[in-house]
Design a protein around this motif. Sequence first.
Motif, mmCIF file in Angstrom:
data_model
loop_
_atom_site.group_PDB
_atom_site.id
_atom_site.type_symbol
_atom_site.label_atom_id
_atom_site.label_comp_id
_atom_site.label_asym_id
_atom_site.label_seq_id
_atom_site.Cartn_x
_atom_site.Cartn_y
_atom_site.Cartn_z
ATOM 1 N N GLU A 163 0.822 -1.216 0.000
ATOM 2 C CA GLU A 163 0.000 0.000 0.000
ATOM 3 C C GLU A 163 0.853 1.262 0.000
ATOM 4 O OE1 GLU A 163 -4.266 -0.646 1.926
ATOM 5 O OE2 GLU A 163 -2.660 -0.447 3.369
ATOM 6 N N ALA A 164 0.339 2.266 -0.690
ATOM 7 C CA ALA A 164 1.028 3.560 -0.725
ATOM 8 C C ALA A 164 0.962 4.196 0.660
ATOM 9 C CB ALA A 164 0.372 4.456 -1.760
ATOM 10 N N THR A 165 2.068 4.831 1.037
ATOM 11 C CA THR A 165 2.070 5.502 2.347
ATOM 12 C C THR A 165 1.541 6.926 2.209
ATOM 13 O OG1 THR A 165 4.365 6.029 1.890
ATOM 14 C CG2 THR A 165 3.969 4.254 3.446
ATOM 15 N N SER A 166 1.692 7.498 1.005
ATOM 16 C CA SER A 166 1.291 8.890 0.826
ATOM 17 C C SER A 166 -0.215 9.034 0.960
ATOM 18 C CB SER A 166 1.753 9.390 -0.543
ATOM 19 O OG SER A 166 1.316 8.475 -1.524
ATOM 20 N N ALA A 167 -0.612 10.078 1.642
ATOM 21 C CA ALA A 167 -2.048 10.308 1.856
ATOM 22 C C ALA A 167 -2.680 10.848 0.583
ATOM 23 C CB ALA A 167 -2.220 11.292 2.991
ATOM 24 N N LEU A 168 -3.860 10.355 0.275
ATOM 25 C CA LEU A 168 -4.616 10.877 -0.860
ATOM 26 C C LEU A 168 -5.825 11.594 -0.282
ATOM 27 C CD1 LEU A 168 -4.614 7.656 -3.066
ATOM 28 C CD2 LEU A 168 -3.378 9.762 -3.575
#
Length: 306
Positions: A218-223
Amino acid sequence: MQNVIGPMMSTPREFGSFQTAMAAVERIWGIMDEEMEDHPPQPMLAFPSVPQRTVIDFHQVSYTYANGSRALEQVSFSVPMGSTVALVGPSGAGKSTLFKLLLGLYEPTSGVITLNGQSIQARYAQVLRQQIAYVPQETFLFSGTIRDNIRQGAFAATDEEIVQAAIDANAHDFIASLPHGYDTEVGERAMRLSGGQRQRIAIARALLKDAPILLLDEATSALDTQSEQVIQEALHRLMKGRTTLSIAHRLSTVIHADYVYVLDKGHVVEQGTHESLFKNGQLYAELYRAQFQGARHAFPAPAFHR
Ligand code: ATP
């Protein structure tokens, strides 16, 4: 395999970054398939203690990097068929290393990993390639059209199948709104897509591949909440009917997982459901507060928090 993977992993400039190298796994697997011809599959290894319906099994797996860093030590766990299992742990716990081993990029220093009862070794590369769809944290787009990039999931796919995969990945609308649609050139020197758009291309690729096992980093960056929902919806479609192992950075992923393994300093230190781990009040509960709590507004809180 060492001959193929070793040089690739030690020349980061060739790929730009490690993530890029990871995203090139499909291509690496292509090379490994060619190597397969020299190494026909061997009979299955049998571990009497392993239940038959587990799909992924780590059997006392250790991995030490060339610089002496002991990333995994005696790690054992199983992922039952059709289940969704989440891996969580602080930075440096060994989560990415575990994925690299599963993807056949490195071989365990000791211990055995089996996939459907077969040891993951170079000579099983073709089995690996067919069985696993991998959605990396950062999606790498090759130079070419969006259509070509989705087709990486299944080279024989028809245009209709590519569009259907994009629809299911919630990617069709943004692709169709581009001036050249599916023929839009992407990649490093062409049109740059947002992180969320690239992720949806990766999901479309994985849908098209239709492999029974899904590895999701999973991407760590917040969307923003809306993009998050669109991606979660696409991921749920992708996970349906598959066995999923995810490196979880999202609260919704751990809540919905059938089982969670907590890694720390290369060891599995806790395991259980989100609820049971939270009640234990150990590392998971700490991680939950530090890593996931900020996201609570976006997802339903578990009953015991009310
Ligand atoms: P993060 O959440 O920050 O990605 P992680 O849980 O995925 O961390 P790993 O990247 O697997 O952890 O790292 C486990 C250990 O192995 C760490 O001590 C790390 O420094 C070390 N390590 C990772 N990659 C390499 C490498 N290429 N060479 C040497 N040591 C490495």
